[in-house]
Enzyme design. Sequence first.
Site, short mmCIF file in Angstrom:
data_model
loop_
_atom_site.label_atom_id
_atom_site.label_comp_id
_atom_site.label_asym_id
_atom_site.label_seq_id
_atom_site.Cartn_x
_atom_site.Cartn_y
_atom_site.Cartn_z
N TYR A 101 41.04 33.58 49.84
CA TYR A 101 41.16 32.15 49.62
C TYR A 101 39.79 31.60 49.20
O TYR A 101 39.69 30.76 48.31
CB TYR A 101 41.64 31.44 50.89
CG TYR A 101 43.02 31.85 51.32
CD1 TYR A 101 44.15 31.30 50.73
CD2 TYR A 101 43.20 32.80 52.33
CE1 TYR A 101 45.42 31.68 51.13
CE2 TYR A 101 44.47 33.18 52.74
CZ TYR A 101 45.57 32.62 52.13
OH TYR A 101 46.83 33.00 52.52
N ASN A 129 53.52 27.68 46.64
CA ASN A 129 53.89 28.41 45.43
C ASN A 129 55.41 28.54 45.38
O ASN A 129 56.00 29.17 46.25
CB ASN A 129 53.22 29.79 45.45
CG ASN A 129 53.73 30.71 44.36
OD1 ASN A 129 54.30 30.27 43.36
ND2 ASN A 129 53.52 32.00 44.55
N CYS A 137 51.32 35.28 45.38
CA CYS A 137 50.56 34.69 46.49
C CYS A 137 50.37 35.67 47.64
O CYS A 137 49.46 35.49 48.45
CB CYS A 137 51.21 33.39 46.96
SG CYS A 137 52.97 33.52 47.29
N HIS A 138 51.19 36.71 47.69
CA HIS A 138 51.05 37.72 48.75
C HIS A 138 49.75 38.51 48.60
O HIS A 138 49.33 39.19 49.54
CB HIS A 138 52.26 38.66 48.76
CG HIS A 138 52.47 39.41 47.48
ND1 HIS A 138 53.12 38.85 46.39
CD2 HIS A 138 52.11 40.67 47.11
CE1 HIS A 138 53.16 39.74 45.41
NE2 HIS A 138 52.55 40.84 45.82
N GLU A 164 52.78 47.75 46.67
CA GLU A 164 51.85 47.79 45.54
C GLU A 164 50.72 48.80 45.75
O GLU A 164 49.86 48.95 44.88
CB GLU A 164 51.27 46.39 45.30
CG GLU A 164 52.30 45.41 44.80
CD GLU A 164 51.71 44.05 44.46
OE1 GLU A 164 50.47 43.92 44.36
OE2 GLU A 164 52.50 43.11 44.27
#
Length: 180
Positions: A101, A129, A137-138, A164
């Site tokens: 962030y 989002n 956003c993850h 991922e």
Amino acid sequence: MYYRTNLTFLIGNITLACDNKENLVGLWLEGQKYFGGTIDSQLIENNDLEIFKKTKNWLNRYFKREKPQISQLPLSPIGSDFRQRIWQILREIPYGKVCTYGQIAKVIAKEQGKEKMSAQAVAGAIAHNPISIIIPCHRVVSSNGSLAGYAGGIKTKIKLLQHEGVNIDGLFIPKRSTAP
């Protein structure tokens, strides 16, 4: 006029929404905080729209680890200029990578000619989002490694990051919820 359809994937039920049958405006996980929050009218069910077929194909490819490009879908998230800019930055985070962030806050501060930007303000925009997974956003974590604040739930955030190939060894679940 807005339309919706529902899909089921390994992570659970997903609702898609589009505007005028052309642009994706929403992708929400079942039980997600701020579910449908950017849509100010009723969503009419329509399971046969081309945008929904394209999005389902994109998600199928994503869950097969094919790394589809975000640019392959016409996205039109609804939000303020500030939120739009944050969501644009999220689109630039590569598959399998994370950022903080605070890093996003520094980018925004520099763009606005400010010395600082609140990471909490950034987190609030990220939490709202409306197109989860596709606008990733993850992939945002706290600078201390906390898997803070994912509107779709921390367990889902972990599943997406692991999917991922993100090494989550240095990341942790906060003792209390930090979702804005």
